[in-house]
Design a protein around this motif. Structure first.
Motif, PDB file in Angstrom:
ATOM      1  N   GLY A  89      99.005   6.363  62.186  1.00 31.79           N
ATOM      2  CA  GLY A  89      98.119   7.024  63.134  1.00 31.79           C
ATOM      3  C   GLY A  89      97.571   8.304  62.539  1.00 31.79           C
ATOM      4  O   GLY A  89      97.914   8.691  61.423  1.00 31.79           O
ATOM      5  N   PRO A  90      96.718   8.993  63.293  1.00 36.39           N
ATOM      6  CA  PRO A  90      96.124  10.235  62.781  1.00 36.39           C
ATOM      7  C   PRO A  90      97.153  11.327  62.521  1.00 36.39           C
ATOM      8  O   PRO A  90      96.922  12.219  61.700  1.00 36.39           O
ATOM      9  CB  PRO A  90      95.139  10.638  63.882  1.00 36.39           C
ATOM     10  CG  PRO A  90      95.604   9.908  65.100  1.00 36.39           C
ATOM     11  CD  PRO A  90      96.212   8.637  64.631  1.00 36.39           C
TER      12      PRO A  90
ATOM     13  N   PRO B 142     106.828   8.853  67.396  1.00 31.82           N
ATOM     14  CA  PRO B 142     106.528   9.316  66.029  1.00 31.82           C
ATOM     15  C   PRO B 142     107.806   9.303  65.186  1.00 31.82           C
ATOM     16  O   PRO B 142     108.887   9.641  65.676  1.00 31.82           O
ATOM     17  CB  PRO B 142     106.006  10.736  66.236  1.00 31.82           C
ATOM     18  CG  PRO B 142     105.680  10.830  67.692  1.00 31.82           C
ATOM     19  CD  PRO B 142     106.599   9.894  68.405  1.00 31.82           C
ATOM     20  N   VAL B 143     107.676   8.912  63.928  1.00 30.65           N
ATOM     21  CA  VAL B 143     108.845   8.821  63.047  1.00 30.65           C
ATOM     22  C   VAL B 143     108.496   9.369  61.673  1.00 30.65           C
ATOM     23  O   VAL B 143     107.332   9.421  61.273  1.00 30.65           O
ATOM     24  CB  VAL B 143     109.358   7.369  62.900  1.00 30.65           C
ATOM     25  CG1 VAL B 143     109.877   6.829  64.231  1.00 30.65           C
ATOM     26  CG2 VAL B 143     108.259   6.461  62.347  1.00 30.65           C
TER      27      VAL B 143
END
Length: 336
Positions: free
Chosen positions: A274-275, A292-293
Motif C-alpha cells: 500500500g501507499p 499494517p506490518v
C-alpha cells in the motif's frame, strides 16, 4: 411538498441497501507462530575425501608403468615397477645365507641330542639363523616395494615420473584421489558459525550438474577462521557413488538455521503493498480488517512479520488485491 420529501426520505435507505456489493469471496491461511528457519547459502569448492601423493618406499629405476593419468585403479593395483639390481643381488645373498644358517642350526640341534655340541653352540646357531631370517625378510620387503601400488581405489590424477628415470626413496610417483565421498569447503561468516553443529544437514547445489540438491552433513567446523574476512571454514561431506561431483567443482551449500525465538508468520500471498507500506487483511466476522506490518525473514512460502496479528488469525491470501478495510468478505476455503 413536505409529504413528498418525507416519502423520499423513507424509501432512500431501502434503495441504497438493495444496491450494496455482495461479499468478496476470499481464500485465507492461518497466521502461525513458530521458530523461523533461516536459509543461508554459501559458495564453496568440492574436494575429494581422500587424496594421496604416492611415493616410492624403495629407490630404483622406473622399469614399467601400469596406469596412466585419468585411469581408474583399485586399491593394491600396481602403478609402477622399479628395478634395483644391487638390491636384487643383496636379496640373493641373504637367501643363501639364510639357507646356510638353517642347515647349521638343524645340524647343531641333532648333535646336541647326543651331547656332541654344547648348549651355547646351539644358542649361537639359533641366533645366527634368526639374524639371517630377519635380514632376508627386510630385503624381501624392499624388493616387493619395487612395485609401487595404489593405496586405495580411485582415479590417477597425475604421474610424476617416466620409464627410465631414477626414483629416490620417498620420491613422489603419482597422485591418486577417491571421490566416492566428497567434501565441500565453504567459508561461513562468524555470526552464523556458532549456530552450526556437527551432523547438521545441508543441501548441496552443483550448477554444472543441475537437478535436485544433494544431501550432505556438516563434518568439520574449524576452530580458527580468517581474520581478514571474519569467516570460518566449514566442511560438508556427501556421498558420491556415481562420481558425478568432481574435484574442484564449484558448489553452493544451503544451511537451514533455526532462530532461537518464535516469530509471527503469514503466507507470502497475504502481503499487500500500500501507499504506507505492507498490509495484511484479516477475515473477522465477515469483514476485512487491515493490519499494517513490518516484514522480516522469509522461509518456505512464509514471511515473519511484526504488527497487530495473533496466531490463529485468518489472513486473506486470495482476493485481497482490491480489498478495503471493513469490506464484507466470504471465505471460500482455508489454504493449508
Amino acid at each position: 411538498m413536505p409529504r413528498i420529501f418525507l416519502l423520499l426520505r423513507t424509501l432512500l435507505p431501502s434503495a441504497l441497501l438493495g444496491q450494496e456489493r455482495p461479499p468478496t469471496p476470499v481464500i485465507v491461511a492461518e497466521v502461525l507462530e513458530q521458530p523461523l528457519v533461516e536459509d543461508l547459502s554459501f559458495v564453496g569448492r568440492i574436494l575429494p575425501m581422500r587424496s594421496s601423493r604416492v611415493a616410492a618406499e624403495t629407490e630404483g629405476r622406473v622399469l614399467r608403468r601400469f596406469a596412466e593419468a585419468g585411469q581408474t585403479v583399485r586399491g593394491g593395483d600396481p602403478l609402477f615397477e622399479l628395478a634395483n639390481d644391487p638390491l636384487q643381488a643383496s636379496l640373493a645373498e641373504a637367501q643363501a645365507d639364510f639357507e646356510l644358517r638353517k642347515l647349521n642350526y638343524d645340524r647343531s640341534r641333532q648333535l646336541r641330542a647326543t651331547d656332541a655340541v654344547s648348549e651355547q653352540d646351539l644358542r649361537d646357531d639359533a641366533y645366527e639363523l634368526a639374524r639371517a631370517q630377519a635380514k632376508l625378510a627386510g630385503l624381501q620387503a624392499q624388493v616387493e616395494d619395487l612395485f609401487v601400488r595404489a593405496p586405495f581405489s580411485g582415479h590417477i590424477i597425475q604421474t610424476f615420473t617416466e620409464v627410465g628415470q631414477w626414483v629416490g626413496r620417498g620420491g613422489e610417483i603419482a597422485q591418486v584421489i577417491s571421490i566416492d565421498t566428497v567434501r565441500v569447503y565453504v567459508d561461513v561468516p562468524e555470526r552464523y558459525v556458532s549456530q552450526l553443529t556437527l551432523g547438521d544437514r545441508a543441501d548441496i547445489f552443483v550448477d554444472a550438474l543441475g537437478g535436485d540438491p544433494i544431501a550432505g552433513l556438516v563434518a568439520v567446523i574449524l576452530a580458527e577462521g580468517y581474520a581478514s574476512s571474519h569467516t570460518f571454514p566449514v566442511v560438508v561431506g556427501a556421498l558420491n557413488p556415481e562420481g558425478r561431483m568432481r574435484s574442484n567443482m564449484s558448489a553452493r551449500v544451503r544451511f537451514q538455521i533455526a532462530q532461537p525465538q518464535t516469530s509471527i508468520l503469514v503466507h507470502k500471498d497475504a502481503l499487500v503493498s500500500g501507499p504506507l507500506g505492507q498490509v495484511v487483511y484479516l477475515a473477522r466476522d465477515g469483514k476485512a480488517v487491515s493490519r499494517p506490518v513490518e516484514t522480516g525473514l522469509a522461509h518456505k512460502g512464509y514471511v515473519a512479520v511484526t504488527g497487530d496479528l495473533a496466531p490463529g488469525d485468518l489472513a486473506v491470501v486470495r482476493g485481497n488485491e482490491r480489498l478495503m478495510d471493513g469490506q464484507a468478505v466470504r471465505i471460500l476455503r482455508r489454504q493449508p
